[in-house]
Design an enzyme around this catalytic site. Structure first.
Site, PDB file in Angstrom:
ATOM      1  N   ASN A 176      26.667  31.256  35.111  1.00  0.00           N
ATOM      2  CA  ASN A 176      27.206  32.894  35.201  1.00  0.00           C
ATOM      3  C   ASN A 176      28.325  32.564  33.931  1.00  0.00           C
ATOM      4  O   ASN A 176      29.146  32.270  34.538  1.00  0.00           O
ATOM      5  CB  ASN A 176      27.150  33.319  37.057  1.00  0.00           C
ATOM      6  CG  ASN A 176      27.902  34.583  36.646  1.00  0.00           C
ATOM      7  OD1 ASN A 176      26.873  35.208  36.775  1.00  0.00           O
ATOM      8  ND2 ASN A 176      29.446  34.940  36.798  1.00  0.00           N
ATOM      9  N   TYR A 180      36.556  38.484  34.890  1.00  0.00           N
ATOM     10  CA  TYR A 180      37.579  38.487  36.118  1.00  0.00           C
ATOM     11  C   TYR A 180      39.781  38.649  36.114  1.00  0.00           C
ATOM     12  O   TYR A 180      39.792  37.288  35.063  1.00  0.00           O
ATOM     13  CB  TYR A 180      37.363  36.883  36.905  1.00  0.00           C
ATOM     14  CG  TYR A 180      36.485  36.839  37.418  1.00  0.00           C
ATOM     15  CD1 TYR A 180      35.376  37.802  37.492  1.00  0.00           C
ATOM     16  CD2 TYR A 180      34.914  35.951  37.221  1.00  0.00           C
ATOM     17  CE1 TYR A 180      34.094  37.690  38.363  1.00  0.00           C
ATOM     18  CE2 TYR A 180      34.039  35.980  36.817  1.00  0.00           C
ATOM     19  CZ  TYR A 180      33.226  36.657  37.851  1.00  0.00           C
ATOM     20  OH  TYR A 180      31.922  36.594  37.924  1.00  0.00           O
ATOM     21  N   ARG A 181      39.731  39.027  36.427  1.00  0.00           N
ATOM     22  CA  ARG A 181      41.825  38.566  36.479  1.00  0.00           C
ATOM     23  C   ARG A 181      41.652  37.339  36.124  1.00  0.00           C
ATOM     24  O   ARG A 181      41.363  36.525  37.736  1.00  0.00           O
ATOM     25  CB  ARG A 181      42.498  39.504  36.907  1.00  0.00           C
ATOM     26  CG  ARG A 181      42.336  39.272  38.107  1.00  0.00           C
ATOM     27  CD  ARG A 181      42.901  40.166  38.952  1.00  0.00           C
ATOM     28  NE  ARG A 181      43.302  40.337  40.417  1.00  0.00           N
ATOM     29  CZ  ARG A 181      43.342  41.338  41.055  1.00  0.00           C
ATOM     30  NH1 ARG A 181      43.806  42.539  40.572  1.00  0.00           N
ATOM     31  NH2 ARG A 181      43.753  40.693  42.458  1.00  0.00           N
ATOM     32  N   TRP A 194      37.731  35.696  41.988  1.00  0.00           N
ATOM     33  CA  TRP A 194      36.347  36.130  42.429  1.00  0.00           C
ATOM     34  C   TRP A 194      36.389  37.299  43.311  1.00  0.00           C
ATOM     35  O   TRP A 194      36.416  36.345  44.314  1.00  0.00           O
ATOM     36  CB  TRP A 194      35.574  34.572  42.683  1.00  0.00           C
ATOM     37  CG  TRP A 194      35.369  34.034  41.544  1.00  0.00           C
ATOM     38  CD1 TRP A 194      35.732  34.080  39.934  1.00  0.00           C
ATOM     39  CD2 TRP A 194      35.400  32.467  41.029  1.00  0.00           C
ATOM     40  NE1 TRP A 194      35.410  33.361  39.362  1.00  0.00           N
ATOM     41  CE2 TRP A 194      35.494  32.628  39.945  1.00  0.00           C
ATOM     42  CE3 TRP A 194      35.251  31.403  42.211  1.00  0.00           C
ATOM     43  CZ2 TRP A 194      35.063  30.490  39.477  1.00  0.00           C
ATOM     44  CZ3 TRP A 194      34.743  30.320  41.820  1.00  0.00           C
ATOM     45  CH2 TRP A 194      34.634  30.046  40.089  1.00  0.00           C
ATOM     46  N   GLU A 240      23.708  35.840  30.619  1.00  0.00           N
ATOM     47  CA  GLU A 240      24.128  37.053  29.857  1.00  0.00           C
ATOM     48  C   GLU A 240      24.709  36.236  28.026  1.00  0.00           C
ATOM     49  O   GLU A 240      25.061  37.111  27.497  1.00  0.00           O
ATOM     50  CB  GLU A 240      25.945  36.580  30.085  1.00  0.00           C
ATOM     51  CG  GLU A 240      26.957  37.525  31.907  1.00  0.00           C
ATOM     52  CD  GLU A 240      25.707  36.680  32.782  1.00  0.00           C
ATOM     53  OE1 GLU A 240      26.187  36.957  33.312  1.00  0.00           O
ATOM     54  OE2 GLU A 240      25.375  35.144  32.325  1.00  0.00           O
ATOM     55  N   ASP A 289      45.475  47.657  39.669  1.00  0.00           N
ATOM     56  CA  ASP A 289      44.365  47.298  38.373  1.00  0.00           C
ATOM     57  C   ASP A 289      43.643  48.740  38.227  1.00  0.00           C
ATOM     58  O   ASP A 289      44.851  49.954  38.480  1.00  0.00           O
ATOM     59  CB  ASP A 289      43.728  47.381  39.719  1.00  0.00           C
ATOM     60  CG  ASP A 289      42.315  46.003  39.187  1.00  0.00           C
ATOM     61  OD1 ASP A 289      41.667  45.575  38.388  1.00  0.00           O
ATOM     62  OD2 ASP A 289      42.645  44.702  39.792  1.00  0.00           O
TER      63      ASP A 289
END
Length: 489
Positions: A176, A180-181, A194, A240, A289
């Site tokens: 995967n 993500y930050r 996550w 991906e 965010d």
């Protein structure tokens, strides 16, 4: 014959930045600028003005230039993906997804063309990679070398916001890649945000159940197609790198990490390698965010960085988040247009859809349908709520096929005027985004569907739906022809 993807022109971030600069769509900033809030304020002003991509050549405290706002407009995002218009990718996907068997010689040629596209998809492994020209291990690793940003005053510290995080399932080995930050806790530790619905969460949960640590690799500064692919809401069984290869029209080069059993893009700028230990979590946040609000402090897994590799002259790529409009507008629109054909295959009555940036894409979906039977709008709402990550949608507005879903004025006119809210409003509950602050319970909350289509007698509307006013075509043509005579312009 079906369209064939051209060979992709950008091998890495440097070549994309060069193309932007050649087109006058990149601004170099040679003055020293502070990554603590100052860069953020500059970028937000540029994004809101529809301005260019930015390259900060002297971020304070780092020798590494910082690139940002690469996807801030739909035209720049299209350029990043090697197309003239974002709908072109969706059209290619739609052609490949067609279930019809080839008919005649033309059909056979078309089928072969599709197969030739697929041949270029799988990634290929290379032994020598630009991303490993410089290597730091052990105590030599220092994340402070990177120009990580603090975007908002209330943020919990420095965050790395465009690191492509690689994990694999401990049992199946399924890879995967996600965006993500990453909060920097210290010079060798980063937090892994996550969220509950993400694949990396399930990878870590499986490793934790086994009592094993999970290998993690973060690639910063991948080529623009791979950068986008990490953001795409792909089904779990679609890799991906396969998707990126399809978009590029050529295979993505990958290389083995030096200290963990993972592979990363060979042409990335910077790579972090390390492990997430089972049972270990640290407070993460707060973080301003894309909702426009600070998300609260929560415990999340952490990555202990054991190696940091990079190019000899790397460029650090990042993004900032805030209330819309923001740079992620281009990424969100790319996803909207790219996946429309697949959405239409699963929900055939859909004509088009729009995810407004003001709704941060998952809060609202406007969808037009070719209405064929009573209460079909409600059927479509239920189908959308059962569709992968679109299950997180909070508001669905359904309009007729003759409504342009991208014209928010027209959509509002129909949603405000075509609806009896005692009959045409569907209220339900279901999963919501991890970051949703409005729901009274984390992870689930209320949802609404608005049926703004014309109502039928079979749906209980017995008054006779009125005809919408339309000017005759002949009068419109006359006015078009004589417009200059009126002297209005």
């Amino acid at each position: 014959m079906g369209s064939v993807a051209p060979k992709f022109p950008y091998d890495d971030l440097q070549s994309f930045l060069a193309a932007l600069e050649a087109d006058g769509d990149l601004k170099r900033i040679s003055a020293e600028v502070d990554p603590h809030l100052e860069i953020s304020e500059i970028v937000q002003r540029v994004v809101r003005d529809g301005g260019p991509a930015l390259l900060f050549e002297r971020p304070a405290g780092s020798d590494i230039p910082l690139a940002i706002n690469l996807f801030g407009t739909t035209s720049r995002t299209a350029k990043a993906l090697g197309v003239g218009d974002l709908d072109e990718i969706g059209q290619r996907i739609g052609e490949l997804a067609k279930p019809e068997l080839p008919v005649g010689w033309a059909g056979i040629r078309d089928g072969l063309g599709k197969l030739m596209q697929l041949k270029s998809v799988p990634p290929k492994r290379v032994k020598k990679a630009p991303c490993q020209e410089v290597v730091f291990t052990g105590d030599d690793v220092d994340l402070n070398m990177l120009p990580g940003l603090q975007v908002w005053p209330g943020d919990g510290g420095v965050f790395h916001n465009f690191g492509l995080t690689h994990t694999k399932h401990p049992e199946t080995g399924k890879r995967n890649v996600g965006l993500y930050r990453l909060q920097q806790h210290d010079e060798r530790t980063i937090g892994l945000h996550w969220q509950i619905h993400k694949n990396s969460t399930s990878h870590y949960a499986e490793a934790e159940k086994r009592g094993e640590r999970l290998p993690v690799a973060v690639a910063i500064g991948a080529d623009p197609v791979m950068a986008y692919a990490a953001t795409a809401p792909l089904p779990p069984d679609i890799d991906e790198y396969l998707f990126a290869g399809f978009l590029r029209g050529e295979r993505v080069e990958m290389t083995d990490c030096l200290t963990v059993p993972l592979q990363v893009p060979a042409n990335a700028q910077i790579v972090l390698e390390g492990w997430a230990e089972p049972g270990e979590r640290l407070p993460e946040g707060p973080f301003g965010d894309h909702t426009g609000f600070y998300t609260p402090v929560e415990p999340f897994p952490v990555m202990h960085v054991e190696a940091m590799t990079m190019r000899r002259k790397p460029i650090y790529h990042t993004i900032i988040t805030s209330a819309p409009p923001q740079e992620d507008h281009g990424l969100g629109k790319a996803t909207e247009r790219t996946f429309l054909p697949l959405v239409k295959i699963m929900i055939p009555e859909i004509v088009d859809y729009d995810m407004p940036a003001a709704g941060v894409f998952h809060n609202c979906v406007i969808v037009s349908i070719d209405k064929k039977f009573p209460k079909q709008a409600q059927k479509v709402m239920s189908a959308i709520w059962g569709l992968q990550m679109m299950s997180l949608t909070k508001l669905i507005v359904v309009v007729d096929a003759d409504c342009d879903v991208h014209d928010y004025r027209e959509v509002a006119w129909r949603a405000l005027g075509n609806v009896d809210y005692s009959r045409d409003l569907l209220l339900t509950e279901g999963p919501v985004d991890h970051l949703d602050h409005a729901s009274y319970h984390q992870f689930w909350g209320g949802k609404a569907g608005i049926d703004a289509t014309a109502k039928w007698p079979e749906e209980g509307y017995t008054r006779g739906w009125p005809e919408a006013m339309r000017m005759s075509a002949s009068v419109k043509a006359t006015v078009d022809r004589r417009w200059k005579e009126y002297g209005i312009d």
